[in-house]
Write a protein that holds these residues in place. Structure first.
Motif, short mmCIF file in Angstrom:
data_model
loop_
_atom_site.label_atom_id
_atom_site.label_comp_id
_atom_site.label_asym_id
_atom_site.label_seq_id
_atom_site.Cartn_x
_atom_site.Cartn_y
_atom_site.Cartn_z
N LEU A 4 -11.23 37.13 0.09
CA LEU A 4 -10.93 36.11 1.09
C LEU A 4 -9.47 36.17 1.51
N GLN A 5 -9.25 36.09 2.82
CA GLN A 5 -7.89 36.00 3.34
C GLN A 5 -7.39 34.57 3.13
N TRP A 6 -6.07 34.40 3.12
CA TRP A 6 -5.46 33.10 2.94
C TRP A 6 -6.12 32.05 3.82
N ALA A 7 -6.36 30.91 3.31
CA ALA A 7 -6.96 29.77 4.01
C ALA A 7 -8.36 30.09 4.52
N GLY A 8 -9.01 31.11 3.99
CA GLY A 8 -10.37 31.44 4.38
C GLY A 8 -10.51 31.92 5.81
N GLU A 9 -9.43 32.42 6.40
CA GLU A 9 -9.46 32.86 7.80
C GLU A 9 -10.35 34.07 8.01
N ALA A 10 -10.51 34.89 6.98
CA ALA A 10 -11.38 36.06 7.09
C ALA A 10 -11.90 36.37 5.69
N ALA A 11 -12.99 37.13 5.64
CA ALA A 11 -13.59 37.50 4.36
C ALA A 11 -14.20 38.89 4.49
N TRP A 12 -14.14 39.65 3.38
CA TRP A 12 -14.73 40.98 3.35
C TRP A 12 -15.60 41.10 2.12
N GLY A 29 7.80 36.55 4.16
CA GLY A 29 7.97 35.55 5.19
C GLY A 29 7.16 34.29 4.98
N MET A 30 6.70 34.05 3.74
CA MET A 30 5.84 32.90 3.50
C MET A 30 6.57 31.58 3.65
N ASP A 31 7.91 31.60 3.49
CA ASP A 31 8.65 30.35 3.62
C ASP A 31 9.25 30.17 5.01
N GLU A 32 8.98 31.07 5.92
CA GLU A 32 9.53 30.99 7.27
C GLU A 32 9.13 29.71 7.99
N GLY A 33 7.94 29.26 7.79
CA GLY A 33 7.48 28.06 8.48
C GLY A 33 8.26 26.82 8.09
N SER A 34 8.85 26.81 6.89
CA SER A 34 9.59 25.63 6.46
C SER A 34 11.04 25.63 6.92
N ARG A 35 11.52 26.75 7.47
CA ARG A 35 12.90 26.83 7.94
C ARG A 35 13.01 26.28 9.35
N SER A 36 14.11 25.63 9.61
CA SER A 36 14.36 25.14 10.97
C SER A 36 14.85 26.30 11.83
#
Length: 112
Positions: A4-12, A29-36
């Protein structure tokens, strides 16, 4: 067995025997969303600055190597003629002549 891809976006569907598996993953880049926007801009500016410093250090090292391990004075950089050839012969003498006499006296002493 499903991958499963993160958040269930895709599955194989994986053709694996159903046992316990150890899984390793790597993310960038997992913390990029939290940066201003300002924080990202500052991080990019600092990365560019570090890159420029490294490039300047490399240019300095190459020039120093070309001048036998020591950067020349601004005056030596502007002198016409085969200054680098003279540096190869006797760097200490070139530095002494450069620092000891005005340019007109240097020209008069070049016949030695």
């Amino acid at each position: 067995m499903l991958l499963l891809q993160w958040a269930g976006e895709a599955a194989w569907d994986l053709d694996l025997t159903q046992i316990d598996y150890r899984v390793r993953y790597c993310g960038t880049g997992m913390d990029e969303g939290s940066r201003s926007t300002e924080e990202r801009a500052e991080a990019e500016r600092l990365a560019r600055l570090e890159h420029e410093r490294a490039a300047e250090g490399e240019r300095h090292r190459v020039e120093e190597q070309a001048w036998c391990g020591r950067l020349p004075s601004e005056h030596l950089k502007r002198v016409a003629g085969n200054v680098r050839g003279m540096v190869q012969l006797d760097r200490l003498l070139v530095d002494e002549v450069d620092g000891a006499a005005p340019e007109s006296a240097q020209r008069n002493g070049r016949g030695w």
